[in-house]
Structure formats: C-alpha cells, structure tokens
Design a protein around this motif. Sequence first.
Motif, PDB file in Angstrom:
ATOM      1  N   SER A 114      48.763  49.679  40.113  1.00 24.48           N
ATOM      2  CA  SER A 114      48.468  48.366  40.698  1.00 24.48           C
ATOM      3  C   SER A 114      47.030  47.964  40.447  1.00 24.48           C
ATOM      4  O   SER A 114      46.444  47.243  41.242  1.00 24.48           O
ATOM      5  CB  SER A 114      48.626  48.451  42.220  1.00 24.48           C
ATOM      6  OG  SER A 114      49.609  47.632  42.652  1.00 24.48           O
ATOM      7  N   SER A 115      46.453  48.456  39.374  1.00 24.80           N
ATOM      8  CA  SER A 115      45.038  48.176  39.147  1.00 24.80           C
ATOM      9  C   SER A 115      44.753  47.964  37.662  1.00 24.80           C
ATOM     10  O   SER A 115      44.946  48.862  36.842  1.00 24.80           O
ATOM     11  CB  SER A 115      44.207  49.339  39.692  1.00 24.80           C
ATOM     12  OG  SER A 115      42.895  49.277  39.173  1.00 24.80           O
ATOM     13  N   SER A 116      44.268  46.757  37.335  1.00 25.87           N
ATOM     14  CA  SER A 116      43.905  46.474  35.942  1.00 25.87           C
ATOM     15  C   SER A 116      42.765  47.385  35.509  1.00 25.87           C
ATOM     16  O   SER A 116      42.709  47.826  34.371  1.00 25.87           O
ATOM     17  CB  SER A 116      43.421  45.040  35.782  1.00 25.87           C
ATOM     18  OG  SER A 116      44.402  44.136  36.156  1.00 25.87           O
ATOM     19  N   MET A 170      43.793  37.355  34.637  1.00 27.56           N
ATOM     20  CA  MET A 170      44.871  37.846  35.485  1.00 27.56           C
ATOM     21  C   MET A 170      45.983  36.808  35.601  1.00 27.56           C
ATOM     22  O   MET A 170      46.015  36.006  36.534  1.00 27.56           O
ATOM     23  CB  MET A 170      44.328  38.201  36.859  1.00 27.56           C
ATOM     24  CG  MET A 170      43.302  39.301  36.805  1.00 27.56           C
ATOM     25  SD  MET A 170      43.097  40.074  38.379  1.00 27.56           S
ATOM     26  CE  MET A 170      41.797  41.231  38.001  1.00 27.56           C
ATOM     27  N   THR A 201      48.280  37.489  38.678  1.00 32.18           N
ATOM     28  CA  THR A 201      47.603  37.176  39.936  1.00 32.18           C
ATOM     29  C   THR A 201      47.585  35.666  40.185  1.00 32.18           C
ATOM     30  O   THR A 201      47.837  35.212  41.302  1.00 32.18           O
ATOM     31  CB  THR A 201      46.168  37.752  39.907  1.00 32.18           C
ATOM     32  OG1 THR A 201      46.279  39.167  39.828  1.00 32.18           O
ATOM     33  CG2 THR A 201      45.370  37.369  41.123  1.00 32.18           C
ATOM     34  N   ALA A 228      39.075  41.154  41.905  1.00 37.46           N
ATOM     35  CA  ALA A 228      38.782  42.478  41.354  1.00 37.46           C
ATOM     36  C   ALA A 228      40.082  43.125  40.873  1.00 37.46           C
ATOM     37  O   ALA A 228      41.131  42.934  41.492  1.00 37.46           O
ATOM     38  CB  ALA A 228      38.138  43.335  42.427  1.00 37.46           C
ATOM     39  N   VAL A 232      41.713  45.713  41.248  1.00 36.98           N
ATOM     40  CA  VAL A 232      42.083  46.889  42.036  1.00 36.98           C
ATOM     41  C   VAL A 232      43.279  46.507  42.912  1.00 36.98           C
ATOM     42  O   VAL A 232      43.567  45.321  43.052  1.00 36.98           O
ATOM     43  CB  VAL A 232      40.905  47.355  42.936  1.00 36.98           C
ATOM     44  CG1 VAL A 232      39.709  47.746  42.103  1.00 36.98           C
ATOM     45  CG2 VAL A 232      40.522  46.275  43.938  1.00 36.98           C
ATOM     46  N   PRO A 233      43.962  47.490  43.499  1.00 42.01           N
ATOM     47  CA  PRO A 233      45.110  47.129  44.340  1.00 42.01           C
ATOM     48  C   PRO A 233      44.698  46.150  45.435  1.00 42.01           C
ATOM     49  O   PRO A 233      43.684  46.370  46.112  1.00 42.01           O
ATOM     50  CB  PRO A 233      45.544  48.476  44.935  1.00 42.01           C
ATOM     51  CG  PRO A 233      45.038  49.496  43.976  1.00 42.01           C
ATOM     52  CD  PRO A 233      43.779  48.942  43.396  1.00 42.01           C
ATOM     53  N   GLY A 287      43.326  43.372  45.073  1.00 39.10           N
ATOM     54  CA  GLY A 287      42.057  42.721  44.736  1.00 39.10           C
ATOM     55  C   GLY A 287      42.057  41.224  44.980  1.00 39.10           C
ATOM     56  O   GLY A 287      41.014  40.632  45.269  1.00 39.10           O
ATOM     57  N   ASP A 332      52.241  43.226  44.108  1.00 43.17           N
ATOM     58  CA  ASP A 332      50.968  43.620  43.491  1.00 43.17           C
ATOM     59  C   ASP A 332      51.233  44.508  42.268  1.00 43.17           C
ATOM     60  O   ASP A 332      50.640  44.313  41.190  1.00 43.17           O
ATOM     61  CB  ASP A 332      50.115  44.362  44.539  1.00 43.17           C
ATOM     62  CG  ASP A 332      48.676  44.549  44.086  1.00 43.17           C
ATOM     63  OD1 ASP A 332      48.317  44.048  43.007  1.00 43.17           O
ATOM     64  OD2 ASP A 332      47.901  45.200  44.811  1.00 43.17           O
ATOM     65  N   THR A 374      50.371  43.172  38.358  1.00 46.81           N
ATOM     66  CA  THR A 374      49.376  43.859  37.541  1.00 46.81           C
ATOM     67  C   THR A 374      49.868  44.032  36.096  1.00 46.81           C
ATOM     68  O   THR A 374      49.064  44.074  35.167  1.00 46.81           O
ATOM     69  CB  THR A 374      49.026  45.226  38.177  1.00 46.81           C
ATOM     70  OG1 THR A 374      48.652  44.990  39.533  1.00 46.81           O
ATOM     71  CG2 THR A 374      47.864  45.909  37.483  1.00 46.81           C
ATOM     72  N   ASN A 427      49.079  41.046  34.095  1.00 42.70           N
ATOM     73  CA  ASN A 427      47.610  40.995  34.054  1.00 42.70           C
ATOM     74  C   ASN A 427      47.093  41.797  32.858  1.00 42.70           C
ATOM     75  O   ASN A 427      46.177  41.367  32.162  1.00 42.70           O
ATOM     76  CB  ASN A 427      47.004  41.593  35.336  1.00 42.70           C
ATOM     77  CG  ASN A 427      47.069  40.626  36.508  1.00 42.70           C
ATOM     78  OD1 ASN A 427      47.493  39.485  36.353  1.00 42.70           O
ATOM     79  ND2 ASN A 427      46.662  41.077  37.680  1.00 42.70           N
TER      80      ASN A 427
HETATM   81  N1  ASP Z   1      46.108  44.441  41.552  1.00 44.88           N
HETATM   82  C1  ASP Z   1      45.750  43.370  40.664  1.00 44.88           C
HETATM   83  C2  ASP Z   1      45.110  43.935  39.402  1.00 44.88           C
HETATM   84  O1  ASP Z   1      44.442  44.929  39.457  1.00 44.88           O
HETATM   85  C3  ASP Z   1      44.812  42.395  41.295  1.00 44.88           C
HETATM   86  C4  ASP Z   1      45.517  41.627  42.384  1.00 44.88           C
HETATM   87  O2  ASP Z   1      46.181  40.617  42.060  1.00 44.88           O
HETATM   88  O3  ASP Z   1      45.456  41.992  43.557  1.00 44.88           O
HETATM   89  O4  ASP Z   1      45.250  43.378  38.355  1.00 44.88           O
END
Ligand code: ASP
Length: 439
Positions: free
Chosen positions: A298-300, A334, A337, A376, A378-379, A381, A411, A415, A418
């Motif tokens: 869940s994190s780019s 993203m 997102t 960001a 991150v999970p 984000g 999420d 990702t 993304n």
């Molecule tokens: N989790 C997504 C990412 O890391 C960011 C988000 O949309 O919360 O790409």
Amino acid sequence: MEAAPATGRTSLPTRILLGMVIGAALGVTLNILYAPSIGAPASQAWLNVLWIADNIANPVGQLFLRLLFMVVVPVVFCSLFLGVAGLGSVEKLGRLGGRTLLWFLLTTTGAALLALFLVGLIEPGKQISPEGLERVKEAYLGAAQERIAQGSQSKSMIDTLLEIVPKNVVAAAADNGAVLGLICFALLLGAAATRMPMERTKTLREALETIYELCVKVLGWAMQLAPYGVCGLIFTATSKLGFDVMKLVAWYFATAMGGLFLWQFVAITLLAKVFAGISVRRFYSGCRTLLVTAFSTSSSNATMPTTIRTAVEEFGAPKEIAGFVIPLGATMNMNGTALFEGVSVLFLAQVSGVELGISQQLVVLAMAVLTAIGAAGVPGGSLPLLAVVLTQVGVPAEMMALILGVDRLVDMTRTVPNVTSDLVCSLWLARREGVKLKD
Ligand code: ASP
C-alpha cells in the motif's frame, strides 16, 4: 522521503481489516438485538449500547481521525512548496522533465475525471432510503447540518475563484474551509523560489523536507492506531444505523473499486500499448511482482525499488530514465489516489446533501489532482488531504468516518495504478529516446 515504518507492515493491513470486521459485526448484532423500533421506548440495554458507542468507540475513532487532520497544514504546505520549488531542477532536465510532468498531470486528471463520471452515473451516495439517509445524516453530521445548509451551494463561480487567493494566509490555514488559500500560497512561494539561485533556498527547502518527513512519521503512528480507530468508527456507525449504513458503504466501495479496476486494466493497459508499444500479456507478465508489491505494501515509496527494477530488468528501460521518472512519480504521480479522492468527495457530498454544481465539481477535480500530487506515498498518505478537499466543498471532514472502514482495501488497490502509471511513463520516455524495449 521514507515509507511507513517497516514494523508491522505485513500485519497492519490484516489488523485493520480485522478491526473493521469486528466493529461491524458487533455493531450490526447489537443493533439487531436492541435497537427499538420507531416510536417504541428505548430499553436499558440499548441505552448501554449507545453509551459505549458515544463514550468509548467513537472517541477512539475520533482520536485516529484527529491525528490525520493534525498534519494537514504542514503536509499541504511543505509538499506543494517543495514540489514547485524542485521544478527548478526538473526544468534543467529539459524534454525529459517536461514530458514527465505532462504525463503526471494528464494521467492524474484523466483518473479524477473518471471518478466524476462514475459517481455521477452510479450515484452511490443516493442508494439508500430517505429515512435511512436521514438517520445517517443525523448520526454523522448532527450540528454540522446547518453549516452545510448555508455552505457551498450558495457560492458562485466568482466567489470560488476569488477564495483561491487568500487575504491572509495565516487565517486561511487556520480556517478549515479555506485550504485552497494555503495551497495557492504554497504554489506561489514555490514558484518564487524557482526564480532564485538554488543555494539561497537550500536551507529552507531542507527544513521543510524535514518537517514533511516528520509529518509522514506521525502519519505512520496514526496508521498504527488505525485498527482500533476503524473498529471504533465502524462500531459507532453500525450499532446506531444497522444495515443501512453498510449498504451505503458497499455502494461506495463498489464504485471506488470499479473505477480503480477500470483505470488499471483499461486505461493503463491502453497507455502501455499505445505509448510504450507493449502488449497486454507482456505488460502483465512483466508486472506481476510489481502488482503484488504495490498491493500488499500500500505504499508507492516502499514499492519504488521494485518499480525501478521492473522498468530496467523486465522491460529494458535505461537506468537513468527509470531512476529519474520513478522516484519523482512515487511522490507526485498518483492516478489511483486522485480517482479515490474524486469518488470519496462526491460520494460524501451526495450523502450530506451538498449539491455540487459544475464549478464545484471542477474544484473537486483540480483539488483531487493537486492533493494527489501532494500526498505521501505511504499507506493512508492521502487521507489527511482528502479532509482538505472535503472541507473545501463544504462537506464536514468528519464524514470521512463513513468510508474509513473499507479504506485499507481501497488503499491497497489505488496504490497499484499509482505505481504502474510511473512505470508506463518511464517506458514511454525510454521508447521516445530510441531505446528498444524487451519483448
Ligand atoms: N497509499 C498510497 C500510495 O502510497 C497513497 C494514498 O493514496 O494513500 O501510493
């Protein structure tokens, strides 16, 4: 920028899902067992359920939400300022930089447009009986209903545009509904920084980068609270509202996931074919590890090394191109997102009864794109930034509680596009530079 703390990364998604299932199961069961039928007096057991919801479950959920909201102002300011100020160096990279930014902007806007289209078509926020909707509004909005009534519907296009430029930036940052002003200030200041020698702004940029990273750390802590927060929020909703609310959330979930699948498997696949000349089968066989990594972390940011490796080793893109496009994309590009934000804001606006005219929908579109750039990798984000877009169009940010229960799955799914959008961008640029990609 770093990804969320490694500890618990594998178990956190499971714990959040568990929190959601436990909260929903308990809430629905207690609602079925004890909720009085309309007009009947409330039993002591029902009063106890309400007490637990209001005094234990909801405060835990609100604590989680507040931690997300807390980082909004610094995250918005730092990420947008740094993004624009950093363009000074991108400019120097010439064609490559320009095309990369164009790709980011166009694909993110396309994804947000798909969100607008889908929510307009499916109307997930209206898939509930009028009585059910009243109860949802009562539970979530309470006093905020008045705010909505005098809120954004009455704003004209001119007012919305004027509001972008704040009279007082400190007041704009302090006013929950005026974050657009803060965004404008950050963008202008960033643009001004590109007109100065990089040396002059170095200290400021480093300081803001540190603040941004600290906020991302705090966000990582907030996410550790997510299993309990989500459990508390979903318990509060389901115990008071029973199945009605579950049905509404299911419509939202289906719309968001449908949109993300469409974007990944139709739009991104087509872009890979048209721009990078890669067939569907080749694309997905080369991307398997990437898809699994993006979905599970869940994190780019955490996926970035895998994205670079996929571009270089699986498809034969040059290291320099992948090494430039993909790290930039992990923070700025993203697609999933933006789509998620569009669907969520319009859905919650429908539920709250906030009518969004064309100009307001365009604001949602622009803000979904901007905040996706600012989020960001991150999970969770983008969650603090979702609050920003909601308040901007007059929907109370507290409404987010309605969708947080299912956000973990959304999420993980968002990702994926993304990162695949970054991958396709690097392959397109490689092909344009005359590189023969691996078949
Ligand atoms: N989790 C997504 C990412 O890391 C960011 C988000 O949309 O919360 O790409």
